[in-house]
Design a protein around this motif. Structure first.
Motif, PDB file in Angstrom:
ATOM      1  N   THR A  12       0.849  -1.195   0.000  1.00 27.19           N
ATOM      2  CA  THR A  12       0.000   0.000   0.000  1.00 27.19           C
ATOM      3  C   THR A  12       0.886   1.246   0.000  1.00 27.19           C
ATOM      4  OG1 THR A  12      -0.098   0.204   2.414  1.00 27.19           O
ATOM      5  CG2 THR A  12      -1.724  -1.247   1.354  1.00 27.19           C
ATOM      6  N   PRO A  13       0.325   2.395  -0.417  1.00 22.25           N
ATOM      7  CA  PRO A  13       1.122   3.635  -0.413  1.00 22.25           C
ATOM      8  C   PRO A  13       1.708   3.959   0.957  1.00 22.25           C
ATOM      9  CG  PRO A  13      -0.904   3.953  -1.654  1.00 22.25           C
ATOM     10  CD  PRO A  13      -1.017   2.610  -1.000  1.00 22.25           C
ATOM     11  N   LEU A  14       0.928   3.729   2.003  1.00 24.44           N
ATOM     12  CA  LEU A  14       1.394   4.023   3.354  1.00 24.44           C
ATOM     13  C   LEU A  14       2.527   3.088   3.765  1.00 24.44           C
ATOM     14  CD1 LEU A  14       1.090   5.740   5.846  1.00 24.44           C
ATOM     15  CD2 LEU A  14      -0.864   4.351   6.553  1.00 24.44           C
ATOM     16  N   SER A  15       2.421   1.834   3.381  1.00 20.01           N
ATOM     17  CA  SER A  15       3.485   0.870   3.686  1.00 20.01           C
ATOM     18  C   SER A  15       4.795   1.266   3.016  1.00 20.01           C
ATOM     19  CB  SER A  15       3.087  -0.536   3.220  1.00 20.01           C
ATOM     20  OG  SER A  15       2.005  -1.030   3.960  1.00 20.01           O
ATOM     21  N   ALA A  16       4.705   1.706   1.758  1.00 18.51           N
ATOM     22  CA  ALA A  16       5.904   2.090   1.015  1.00 18.51           C
ATOM     23  C   ALA A  16       6.604   3.272   1.682  1.00 18.51           C
ATOM     24  CB  ALA A  16       5.532   2.444  -0.424  1.00 18.51           C
ATOM     25  N   VAL A  17       5.815   4.257   2.118  1.00 23.92           N
ATOM     26  CA  VAL A  17       6.374   5.431   2.800  1.00 23.92           C
ATOM     27  C   VAL A  17       7.037   5.022   4.105  1.00 23.92           C
ATOM     28  CG1 VAL A  17       5.793   7.577   3.986  1.00 23.92           C
ATOM     29  CG2 VAL A  17       4.816   7.097   1.743  1.00 23.92           C
ATOM     30  N   VAL A  18       6.341   4.218   4.886  1.00 20.32           N
ATOM     31  CA  VAL A  18       6.859   3.796   6.188  1.00 20.32           C
ATOM     32  C   VAL A  18       8.187   3.058   6.036  1.00 20.32           C
ATOM     33  CG1 VAL A  18       6.472   2.222   8.114  1.00 20.32           C
ATOM     34  CG2 VAL A  18       4.639   3.727   7.369  1.00 20.32           C
ATOM     35  N   GLU A  19       8.253   2.139   5.102  1.00 17.82           N
ATOM     36  CA  GLU A  19       9.484   1.368   4.914  1.00 17.82           C
ATOM     37  C   GLU A  19      10.642   2.265   4.506  1.00 17.82           C
ATOM     38  OE1 GLU A  19       9.436  -2.181   2.656  1.00 17.82           O
ATOM     39  OE2 GLU A  19       7.830  -3.104   3.826  1.00 17.82           O
ATOM     40  N   ALA A  20      10.380   3.203   3.604  1.00 16.82           N
ATOM     41  CA  ALA A  20      11.437   4.102   3.134  1.00 16.82           C
ATOM     42  C   ALA A  20      11.957   4.984   4.264  1.00 16.82           C
ATOM     43  CB  ALA A  20      10.912   4.969   1.989  1.00 16.82           C
ATOM     44  N   PHE A  21      11.050   5.502   5.092  1.00 16.22           N
ATOM     45  CA  PHE A  21      11.479   6.390   6.182  1.00 16.22           C
ATOM     46  C   PHE A  21      12.112   5.624   7.327  1.00 16.22           C
ATOM     47  CE2 PHE A  21       9.479   9.592   3.794  1.00 16.22           C
ATOM     48  CZ  PHE A  21       9.982  10.795   4.254  1.00 16.22           C
ATOM     49  N   GLU A  22      11.670   4.408   7.559  1.00 15.17           N
ATOM     50  CA  GLU A  22      12.312   3.612   8.599  1.00 15.17           C
ATOM     51  C   GLU A  22      13.726   3.228   8.194  1.00 15.17           C
ATOM     52  OE1 GLU A  22       8.661   1.566  11.106  1.00 15.17           O
ATOM     53  OE2 GLU A  22       9.527   0.427   9.440  1.00 15.17           O
ATOM     54  N   GLU A  23      13.952   3.028   6.906  1.00 18.35           N
ATOM     55  CA  GLU A  23      15.310   2.748   6.428  1.00 18.35           C
ATOM     56  C   GLU A  23      16.220   3.937   6.677  1.00 18.35           C
ATOM     57  OE1 GLU A  23      17.043   0.100   5.030  1.00 18.35           O
ATOM     58  OE2 GLU A  23      15.342  -1.010   5.847  1.00 18.35           O
ATOM     59  N   MET A  24      15.730   5.148   6.376  1.00 23.89           N
ATOM     60  CA  MET A  24      16.537   6.350   6.614  1.00 23.89           C
ATOM     61  C   MET A  24      16.777   6.550   8.108  1.00 23.89           C
ATOM     62  SD  MET A  24      15.410   9.269   3.839  1.00 23.89           S
ATOM     63  CE  MET A  24      13.678   9.390   4.346  1.00 23.89           C
ATOM     64  N   ALA A  25      15.746   6.349   8.912  1.00 27.39           N
ATOM     65  CA  ALA A  25      15.883   6.532  10.356  1.00 27.39           C
ATOM     66  C   ALA A  25      16.884   5.533  10.940  1.00 27.39           C
ATOM     67  CB  ALA A  25      14.523   6.367  11.034  1.00 27.39           C
ATOM     68  N   LYS A  26      16.825   4.310  10.456  1.00 23.71           N
ATOM     69  CA  LYS A  26      17.753   3.281  10.913  1.00 23.71           C
ATOM     70  C   LYS A  26      19.186   3.682  10.584  1.00 23.71           C
ATOM     71  CE  LYS A  26      18.830  -1.649  10.293  1.00 23.71           C
ATOM     72  NZ  LYS A  26      18.451  -2.893   9.562  1.00 23.71           N
ATOM     73  N   LEU A  27      19.375   4.198   9.397  1.00 22.79           N
ATOM     74  CA  LEU A  27      20.706   4.651   8.972  1.00 22.79           C
ATOM     75  C   LEU A  27      21.207   5.768   9.880  1.00 22.79           C
ATOM     76  CD1 LEU A  27      22.956   4.652   6.695  1.00 22.79           C
ATOM     77  CD2 LEU A  27      21.636   6.491   5.663  1.00 22.79           C
ATOM     78  N   LEU A  28      20.330   6.742  10.160  1.00 26.50           N
ATOM     79  CA  LEU A  28      20.731   7.898  10.961  1.00 26.50           C
ATOM     80  C   LEU A  28      20.954   7.541  12.430  1.00 26.50           C
ATOM     81  CD1 LEU A  28      18.307  10.546   9.419  1.00 26.50           C
ATOM     82  CD2 LEU A  28      20.774  10.336   9.035  1.00 26.50           C
ATOM     83  N   LYS A  29      20.353   6.453  12.880  1.00 27.10           N
ATOM     84  CA  LYS A  29      20.511   6.027  14.268  1.00 27.10           C
ATOM     85  C   LYS A  29      21.667   5.047  14.458  1.00 27.10           C
ATOM     86  CE  LYS A  29      15.726   6.584  15.881  1.00 27.10           C
ATOM     87  NZ  LYS A  29      14.503   5.873  16.308  1.00 27.10           N
ATOM     88  N   SER A  30      22.384   4.778  13.387  1.00 28.61           N
ATOM     89  CA  SER A  30      23.456   3.783  13.451  1.00 28.61           C
ATOM     90  C   SER A  30      24.664   4.265  14.257  1.00 28.61           C
ATOM     91  CB  SER A  30      23.912   3.391  12.038  1.00 28.61           C
ATOM     92  OG  SER A  30      24.431   4.514  11.351  1.00 28.61           O
ATOM     93  N   ARG A  31      24.588   5.537  14.722  1.00 30.85           N
ATOM     94  CA  ARG A  31      25.567   6.113  15.647  1.00 30.85           C
ATOM     95  C   ARG A  31      26.955   6.318  15.042  1.00 30.85           C
ATOM     96  NH1 ARG A  31      23.253   6.631  20.390  1.00 30.85           N
ATOM     97  NH2 ARG A  31      21.557   5.262  21.018  1.00 30.85           N
ATOM     98  N   LYS A  32      27.057   6.315  13.743  1.00 32.16           N
ATOM     99  CA  LYS A  32      28.320   6.663  13.109  1.00 32.16           C
ATOM    100  C   LYS A  32      28.402   8.186  13.050  1.00 32.16           C
ATOM    101  CE  LYS A  32      28.599   2.525  10.218  1.00 32.16           C
ATOM    102  NZ  LYS A  32      28.668   2.003   8.826  1.00 32.16           N
ATOM    103  N   GLU A  33      29.464   8.738  13.579  1.00 30.49           N
ATOM    104  CA  GLU A  33      29.572  10.194  13.676  1.00 30.49           C
ATOM    105  C   GLU A  33      29.527  10.874  12.313  1.00 30.49           C
ATOM    106  OE1 GLU A  33      32.868  11.429  15.975  1.00 30.49           O
ATOM    107  OE2 GLU A  33      32.228  10.402  17.790  1.00 30.49           O
TER     108      GLU A  33
END
Length: 211
Positions: A12-33
């Motif tokens: 669904t459109p909402l699922s696609a958005v959620v997955e894309a943003f969770e991927e970015m959030a996961k990347l940003l939370k990976s704690r690499k300076e």
């Protein structure tokens, strides 16, 4: 590849958005300076969000058009700049951060679009009694109204009467009330991380957020 295509076709459109943003959030939370967000990845994820403006009808038609034009500008910028940090660095160096049409200004506008949807979702899931009109009106007043001239605010207020009912929005998104709430909460969480990251890019260059 065949399995991925099947998954994409049923998402669904909402699922696609959620997955894309969770991927970015996961990347940003990976704690690499030195962790940075690639501009092309960001644009691809943000382009998916435009479906929500389309679902809101005439009241946000101008927003959909403006939002997409800013993303197209950033997509063009990705041919020259690799990350979000790069475009801000370049605009700071050239003293054009807040100038009309600059990549940094357009990034700021896209960020506000993401925030509008985040606040709208917060209102939408806070109670089943909230109509879409009420949720959208509150989101607009909080996120965009402070930056719009009176004529635009008046036009948006008039357009709020054309918003679809809560149930019709769910049909457009191909979601049930429960599935939408779960995914909206996931977007809220992931978008918080992405928005905070973008804000910090400006603040790190002593650029205020009140524009």
């Amino acid at each position: 590849m065949e399995g991925k295509n099947l998954k994409d076709a049923t998402m669904t459109p909402l699922s696609a958005v959620v997955e894309a943003f969770e991927e970015m959030a996961k990347l940003l939370k990976s704690r690499k300076e030195d962790q940075q967000l690639h501009l092309d990845t960001f644009c691809e994820a943000c382009s998916l969000v435009s479906v929500f403006f389309g679902c809101l009808g005439l009241a946000f038609k101008f927003a959909e058009s403006e939002y997409l034009s800013k993303i197209r500008d950033l997509e063009e910028g990705s041919k020259t700049y690799n990350t979000l940090q790069d475009i801000i660095n370049a605009d700071v160096e050239n003293k054009r951060v807040k100038k009309q049409g600059s990549h940094s200004r357009n990034l700021r506008r896209v960020r506000q679009g993401l925030d509008l949807i985040r606040v709208l979702f917060e209102q939408f899931v806070s109670t089943e009694e909230h109509s879409l009109k009420e949720a959208a009106s509150r989101a607009y007043r909080q996120v965009w109204a402070p930056y719009h001239r009176w004529s635009v605010r008046t036009a948006v207020a008039a357009g709020m009467c054309t918003l679809p009912a809560r149930e019709k929005l769910l049909v457009k998104l191909k979601e049930t009330d429960s599935s939408a709430e779960m995914k909206m909460r996931r977007y809220i969480s992931a978008a918080d991380t992405v928005i905070e990251y973008i804000d910090n890019l400006y603040l790190s260059k002593n650029i205020s957020l009140d524009w």
